[in-house]
Enzyme design. Structure first.
Site, PDB file in Angstrom:
ATOM      1  N   PRO A   9       0.789  -1.231   0.000  1.00 10.60           N
ATOM      2  CA  PRO A   9       0.000   0.000   0.000  1.00 10.60           C
ATOM      3  C   PRO A   9       0.823   1.283   0.000  1.00 10.60           C
ATOM      4  CG  PRO A   9      -0.197  -1.173   2.094  1.00 10.60           C
ATOM      5  CD  PRO A   9       0.487  -2.098   1.149  1.00 10.60           C
ATOM      6  N   ASN A  10       0.285   2.221  -0.756  1.00 13.81           N
ATOM      7  CA  ASN A  10       0.804   3.594  -0.860  1.00 13.81           C
ATOM      8  C   ASN A  10       2.076   3.708  -1.703  1.00 13.81           C
ATOM      9  OD1 ASN A  10      -1.237   4.800   0.850  1.00 13.81           O
ATOM     10  ND2 ASN A  10      -0.245   3.697   2.512  1.00 13.81           N
ATOM     11  N   ARG A  17       4.835  10.928  -2.625  1.00 12.75           N
ATOM     12  CA  ARG A  17       4.637  10.617  -1.212  1.00 12.75           C
ATOM     13  C   ARG A  17       5.950  10.827  -0.433  1.00 12.75           C
ATOM     14  NH1 ARG A  17       4.768   4.456   1.034  1.00 12.75           N
ATOM     15  NH2 ARG A  17       4.179   4.931   3.163  1.00 12.75           N
ATOM     16  N   TYR A  22      11.227   8.696   0.726  1.00  8.78           N
ATOM     17  CA  TYR A  22      11.136   7.601  -0.246  1.00  8.78           C
ATOM     18  C   TYR A  22      11.750   7.928  -1.602  1.00  8.78           C
ATOM     19  CZ  TYR A  22       7.934   5.748   3.258  1.00  8.78           C
ATOM     20  OH  TYR A  22       7.392   5.278   4.430  1.00  8.78           O
ATOM     21  N   ASN A  73       8.189  -5.598  -1.280  1.00  5.21           N
ATOM     22  CA  ASN A  73       8.141  -4.478  -0.351  1.00  5.21           C
ATOM     23  C   ASN A  73       6.703  -4.428   0.171  1.00  5.21           C
ATOM     24  OD1 ASN A  73       8.051  -2.124   1.067  1.00  5.21           O
ATOM     25  ND2 ASN A  73       9.125  -0.896  -0.462  1.00  5.21           N
ATOM     26  N   ALA A  76       3.446  -0.937   4.694  1.00  2.00           N
ATOM     27  CA  ALA A  76       3.018  -0.992   6.103  1.00  2.00           C
ATOM     28  C   ALA A  76       2.571  -2.389   6.527  1.00  2.00           C
ATOM     29  CB  ALA A  76       1.910   0.022   6.360  1.00  2.00           C
ATOM     30  N   HIS A  79       4.652  -4.724   8.937  1.00  2.00           N
ATOM     31  CA  HIS A  79       4.631  -4.655  10.400  1.00  2.00           C
ATOM     32  C   HIS A  79       3.418  -5.344  11.016  1.00  2.00           C
ATOM     33  CE1 HIS A  79       7.577  -1.771   9.107  1.00  2.00           C
ATOM     34  NE2 HIS A  79       6.648  -0.983   8.590  1.00  2.00           N
ATOM     35  N   ASP A  86       2.189 -15.804   5.800  1.00  2.00           N
ATOM     36  CA  ASP A  86       1.773 -17.184   5.530  1.00  2.00           C
ATOM     37  C   ASP A  86       1.764 -17.470   4.032  1.00  2.00           C
ATOM     38  OD1 ASP A  86       1.489 -17.734   8.198  1.00  2.00           O
ATOM     39  OD2 ASP A  86      -0.707 -17.741   8.194  1.00  2.00           O
ATOM     40  N   GLU A  97      12.706  -9.422   1.417  1.00  2.00           N
ATOM     41  CA  GLU A  97      11.936  -8.236   1.817  1.00  2.00           C
ATOM     42  C   GLU A  97      12.807  -7.001   1.601  1.00  2.00           C
ATOM     43  OE1 GLU A  97      10.184  -8.390   5.817  1.00  2.00           O
ATOM     44  OE2 GLU A  97      10.841  -6.314   6.026  1.00  2.00           O
ATOM     45  N   HIS A  99      13.019  -2.546   1.475  1.00  2.00           N
ATOM     46  CA  HIS A  99      12.436  -1.258   1.849  1.00  2.00           C
ATOM     47  C   HIS A  99      13.306  -0.134   1.325  1.00  2.00           C
ATOM     48  CE1 HIS A  99       9.625  -3.215   4.537  1.00  2.00           C
ATOM     49  NE2 HIS A  99      10.638  -3.971   4.922  1.00  2.00           N
ATOM     50  N   LEU A 100      12.670   0.905   0.868  1.00  2.00           N
ATOM     51  CA  LEU A 100      13.399   2.089   0.417  1.00  2.00           C
ATOM     52  C   LEU A 100      14.053   2.794   1.602  1.00  2.00           C
ATOM     53  CD1 LEU A 100      10.549   3.245  -1.941  1.00  2.00           C
ATOM     54  CD2 LEU A 100      12.839   2.610  -2.740  1.00  2.00           C
ATOM     55  N   SER A 101      13.305   2.946   2.672  1.00  2.00           N
ATOM     56  CA  SER A 101      13.791   3.718   3.822  1.00  2.00           C
ATOM     57  C   SER A 101      14.446   2.790   4.838  1.00  2.00           C
ATOM     58  CB  SER A 101      12.623   4.470   4.467  1.00  2.00           C
ATOM     59  OG  SER A 101      11.714   3.552   5.060  1.00  2.00           O
ATOM     60  N   ARG A 106      13.556   4.700  12.143  1.00  2.00           N
ATOM     61  CA  ARG A 106      12.360   5.542  12.059  1.00  2.00           C
ATOM     62  C   ARG A 106      11.510   5.276  13.307  1.00  2.00           C
ATOM     63  NH1 ARG A 106       9.600   4.957   6.399  1.00  2.00           N
ATOM     64  NH2 ARG A 106       8.457   6.741   7.254  1.00  2.00           N
ATOM     65  N   ARG A 110       8.149   0.508  12.972  1.00  2.00           N
ATOM     66  CA  ARG A 110       8.660   0.096  11.651  1.00  2.00           C
ATOM     67  C   ARG A 110       9.819  -0.889  11.748  1.00  2.00           C
ATOM     68  NH1 ARG A 110       5.970   3.428   8.026  1.00  2.00           N
ATOM     69  NH2 ARG A 110       5.488   5.466   8.889  1.00  2.00           N
TER      70      ARG A 110
HETATM   71  C1  DQA Z   1       8.477   1.066   3.388  1.00  2.00           C
HETATM   72  C2  DQA Z   1       8.608   1.244   4.920  1.00  2.00           C
HETATM   73  C3  DQA Z   1       7.277   0.996   5.605  1.00  2.00           C
HETATM   74  O1  DQA Z   1       7.404   1.168   7.017  1.00  2.00           O
HETATM   75  C4  DQA Z   1       6.229   1.958   5.108  1.00  2.00           C
HETATM   76  O2  DQA Z   1       4.975   1.673   5.684  1.00  2.00           O
HETATM   77  C5  DQA Z   1       6.142   1.993   3.625  1.00  2.00           C
HETATM   78  C6  DQA Z   1       7.372   1.927   2.835  1.00  2.00           C
HETATM   79  C7  DQA Z   1       9.783   1.424   2.665  1.00  2.00           C
HETATM   80  O3  DQA Z   1       9.933   1.024   1.496  1.00  2.00           O
HETATM   81  O4  DQA Z   1      10.642   2.132   3.207  1.00  2.00           O
HETATM   82  O5  DQA Z   1       5.072   2.165   3.057  1.00  2.00           O
HETATM   83  O6  DQA Z   1       8.205  -0.304   3.139  1.00  2.00           O
END
Ligand code: DQA
Length: 141
Positions: A9-10, A17, A22, A73, A76, A79, A86, A97, A99-101, A106, A110
């Site tokens: 999501p997002n 964003r 990001y 990725n 959210a 978490h 599963d 897995e 993540h950009l950040s 943070r 997270r």
């Molecule tokens: C994220 C880190 C997550 O905590 C956050 O909810 C995201 C992006 C990242 O790529 O840094 O949506 O997965």
């Protein structure tokens, strides 16, 4: 190697964003960048993004038998989603897995991933380079 890339999501809002966290690339630019990188072995990508947990689970289930590895990725859902965890465990192909950040520098929530125990690796805090490194982890298996 066929690699499925899945984003949660997002992440469809990348580029707009919180760019200070990001980056400025859109999701399409990130995917194009991934396809233009040089990797240690040839790879073919398929991409899928959704804001919906069920759609993400469907995509994880449906990426086999085509995919031999998964770069995810979960955003959210990283978490919170035991259902995505599963699904990854169920398909029996290696997942990384990404993540950009830097999720470990943070908000405290997270730093916790419920997904990482079923993954062969986790790369975070390197922007789009996290994705390239995630692919290389799969290629090295
Ligand atoms: C994220 C880190 C997550 O905590 C956050 O909810 C995201 C992006 C990242 O790529 O840094 O949506 O997965």
């Amino acid at each position: 190697m066929n690699i499925q890339v899945i984003e949660g999501p997002n992440l469809n809002l990348l580029g707009h964003r919180e760019p200070e966290i990001y980056g400025k690339d859109t999701l399409e630019e990130l995917h194009a960048w991934m396809q233009n990188q040089e990797y240690s072995r040839p790879c073919v990508f398929r991409f899928f993004q959704s804001n919906s947990e069920g759609a993400l689970i469907d995509a994880i289930q449906q990426c086999v038998p085509w995919a031999r590895g998964l770069v995810i990725n979960p955003a959210a859902y990283t978490h919170t989603s035991y259902a995505i965890r599963d699904a990854i465990a169920a398909i029996g192909i290696p997942a990384v897995e990404v993540h950009l950040s830097d999720i470990h520098r943070r908000e405290p929530f997270r730093a916790q991933s419920v997904i990482v125990p079923v993954c062969v690796g986790q790369v975070y805090g390197k922007g789009k380079e996290s994705y390239r490194e995630g692919v290389e982890i799969l290629l090295a298996l």
